[in-house]
Design a protein around this motif. Structure first.
Motif, PDB file in Angstrom:
ATOM      1  N   ASN A   1       0.826  -1.188   0.000  1.00  0.00           N
ATOM      2  CA  ASN A   1       0.000   0.000   0.000  1.00  0.00           C
ATOM      3  C   ASN A   1       0.874   1.258   0.000  1.00  0.00           C
ATOM      4  O   ASN A   1       1.869   1.342   0.715  1.00  0.00           O
ATOM      5  CB  ASN A   1      -0.897  -0.025   1.242  1.00  0.00           C
ATOM      6  N   ARG A   2       0.481   2.233  -0.837  1.00  0.00           N
ATOM      7  CA  ARG A   2       1.286   3.448  -0.966  1.00  0.00           C
ATOM      8  C   ARG A   2       1.401   4.196   0.359  1.00  0.00           C
ATOM      9  O   ARG A   2       2.459   4.749   0.691  1.00  0.00           O
ATOM     10  CB  ARG A   2       0.668   4.344  -2.032  1.00  0.00           C
ATOM     11  N   ARG A   3       0.311   4.231   1.133  1.00  0.00           N
ATOM     12  CA  ARG A   3       0.345   4.922   2.420  1.00  0.00           C
ATOM     13  C   ARG A   3       1.302   4.237   3.379  1.00  0.00           C
ATOM     14  O   ARG A   3       2.044   4.902   4.111  1.00  0.00           O
ATOM     15  CB  ARG A   3      -1.059   4.973   3.006  1.00  0.00           C
ATOM     16  N   VAL A   4       1.293   2.907   3.394  1.00  0.00           N
ATOM     17  CA  VAL A   4       2.203   2.161   4.268  1.00  0.00           C
ATOM     18  C   VAL A   4       3.649   2.398   3.852  1.00  0.00           C
ATOM     19  O   VAL A   4       4.535   2.617   4.691  1.00  0.00           O
ATOM     20  CB  VAL A   4       1.867   0.668   4.249  1.00  0.00           C
ATOM     21  N   ALA A   5       3.886   2.385   2.535  1.00  0.00           N
ATOM     22  CA  ALA A   5       5.248   2.586   2.034  1.00  0.00           C
ATOM     23  C   ALA A   5       5.771   3.970   2.400  1.00  0.00           C
ATOM     24  O   ALA A   5       6.920   4.117   2.856  1.00  0.00           O
ATOM     25  CB  ALA A   5       5.274   2.388   0.519  1.00  0.00           C
TER      26      ALA A   5
ATOM     27  N   VAL B   1       7.054  13.678   8.217  1.00  0.00           N
ATOM     28  CA  VAL B   1       6.086  13.218   9.217  1.00  0.00           C
ATOM     29  C   VAL B   1       4.857  14.116   9.209  1.00  0.00           C
ATOM     30  O   VAL B   1       3.714  13.646   9.255  1.00  0.00           O
ATOM     31  CB  VAL B   1       6.729  13.193  10.623  1.00  0.00           C
ATOM     32  N   MET B   2       5.088  15.424   9.149  1.00  0.00           N
ATOM     33  CA  MET B   2       3.974  16.372   9.103  1.00  0.00           C
ATOM     34  C   MET B   2       3.080  16.121   7.896  1.00  0.00           C
ATOM     35  O   MET B   2       1.844  16.153   7.996  1.00  0.00           O
ATOM     36  CB  MET B   2       4.533  17.803   9.067  1.00  0.00           C
TER      37      MET B   2
ATOM     38  N   SER C   1       4.798   5.850   4.864  1.00  0.00           N
ATOM     39  CA  SER C   1       5.001   5.906   6.316  1.00  0.00           C
ATOM     40  C   SER C   1       6.307   5.239   6.713  1.00  0.00           C
ATOM     41  O   SER C   1       7.037   5.745   7.579  1.00  0.00           O
ATOM     42  CB  SER C   1       3.824   5.257   7.041  1.00  0.00           C
ATOM     43  N   LEU C   2       6.623   4.111   6.084  1.00  0.00           N
ATOM     44  CA  LEU C   2       7.870   3.410   6.386  1.00  0.00           C
ATOM     45  C   LEU C   2       9.080   4.239   5.962  1.00  0.00           C
ATOM     46  O   LEU C   2      10.096   4.285   6.664  1.00  0.00           O
ATOM     47  CB  LEU C   2       7.883   2.048   5.693  1.00  0.00           C
TER      48      LEU C   2
ATOM     49  N   LEU D   1      13.555   7.670   7.616  1.00  0.00           N
ATOM     50  CA  LEU D   1      14.222   8.963   7.539  1.00  0.00           C
ATOM     51  C   LEU D   1      14.360   9.588   8.926  1.00  0.00           C
ATOM     52  O   LEU D   1      15.392  10.203   9.250  1.00  0.00           O
ATOM     53  CB  LEU D   1      13.428   9.882   6.614  1.00  0.00           C
ATOM     54  N   MET D   2      13.329   9.435   9.767  1.00  0.00           N
ATOM     55  CA  MET D   2      13.394   9.955  11.125  1.00  0.00           C
ATOM     56  C   MET D   2      14.494   9.267  11.933  1.00  0.00           C
ATOM     57  O   MET D   2      15.212   9.920  12.698  1.00  0.00           O
ATOM     58  CB  MET D   2      12.048   9.781  11.818  1.00  0.00           C
ATOM     59  N   CYS D   3      14.637   7.967  11.764  1.00  0.00           N
ATOM     60  CA  CYS D   3      15.691   7.228  12.484  1.00  0.00           C
ATOM     61  C   CYS D   3      17.073   7.705  12.060  1.00  0.00           C
ATOM     62  O   CYS D   3      17.965   7.922  12.902  1.00  0.00           O
ATOM     63  CB  CYS D   3      15.541   5.733  12.227  1.00  0.00           C
TER      64      CYS D   3
END
Length: 238
Positions: A2-6, A197-198, A8-9, A14-16
């Protein structure tokens, strides 16, 4: 996938990376040392807040112009996510300010205008919860959202005109402004992560508001059918 899941991952990864870079790759600041490392996410949260509030005021203007409900959804999504980013900035600021300034809080122009901004957008969300009729809520929210946004440029220029507890602008502030090149690269990485994230949160909040609207329409249709059925049953009994 799913594009939304991808997406988000990707943003989570990137945050890590950004967190690791802020803690272990960015050079030590010679006066504040490790306390300065909160700068990378403190500044990033403000940038994300500005972007979210710009999205919100765009939705407000567009709704008043077109009366399209999707712009109301954009307005509330930007306002709510921007308020979250503003809250993060107000929390991380004192955490950095205490070791840097020796105080948690002071009512200087930057902090005061930002706190007023936080109150304005909190009032925006409370106002929406008090109005049940959809079009009336959207219209009042759009007008108040434009009014609340007037404080955004004041927050930005508050440390450019006059002395404040905050230092002069690090970027675009004059000939002596700027940071170490490695610090600048880490900051850009953190900016990309936090704004990512925003963006994910804003899109999810937009979808949630759209679903609420669609559920409200469906509920109205069901209630209307039930009333028609009850009235027919009452007529048949008569």
């Amino acid at each position: 996938m799913n594009r939304r899941v991808a997406s988000s991952l990707i943003v989570a990864g990137l945050m890590c990376i950004a967190g690791y870079a802020a803690l272990f790759i960015a050079p030590d600041e010679r006066t504040m040392h490790d306390a300065q490392r909160i700068f990378y996410f403190h500044v990033s949260s403000w940038v994300a807040m500005f972007v979210a509030f710009f999205v919100s005021v765009f939705g407000c203007f567009a709704y008043l112009t077109t009366r399209s409900q999707r712009y109301d959804w954009i307005g509330v999504a930007g306002a709510e996510v921007g308020l979250v980013c503003c809250t993060i900035g107000l929390i991380t600021g004192p955490l950095w300010g205490k070791p840097a300034w020796g105080i948690w809080w002071t009512w200087d122009p930057r902090l005061t205008t930002t706190f007023v901004l936080w109150l304005l957008y909190l009032a925006y969300l409370l106002l929406r919860s008090m109005v049940e009729e959809t079009e009336k809520r959207a219209r009042i929210s759009a007008v108040f959202g434009i009014f609340a946004f007037l404080d955004v440029p004041l927050v930005y220029v508050s440390n450019r005109f006059g002395r404040t507890q905050h230092p002069a602008p690090v970027f675009f502030g004059g000939p002596n402004a700027g940071v170490d090149p490695t610090m600048g690269k880490v900051l850009l990485l953190c900016l990309a992560a936090v704004v990512g994230v925003m963006t994910v949160l804003l899109l999810d909040r937009y979808r949630l508001e759209r679903l609420r609207y669609e559920v409200g329409l469906l509920t109205s249709v069901i209630e209307s059918r039930d009333l028609d059925k009850q009235s027919r049953t009452a007529r048949e009994r008569v």
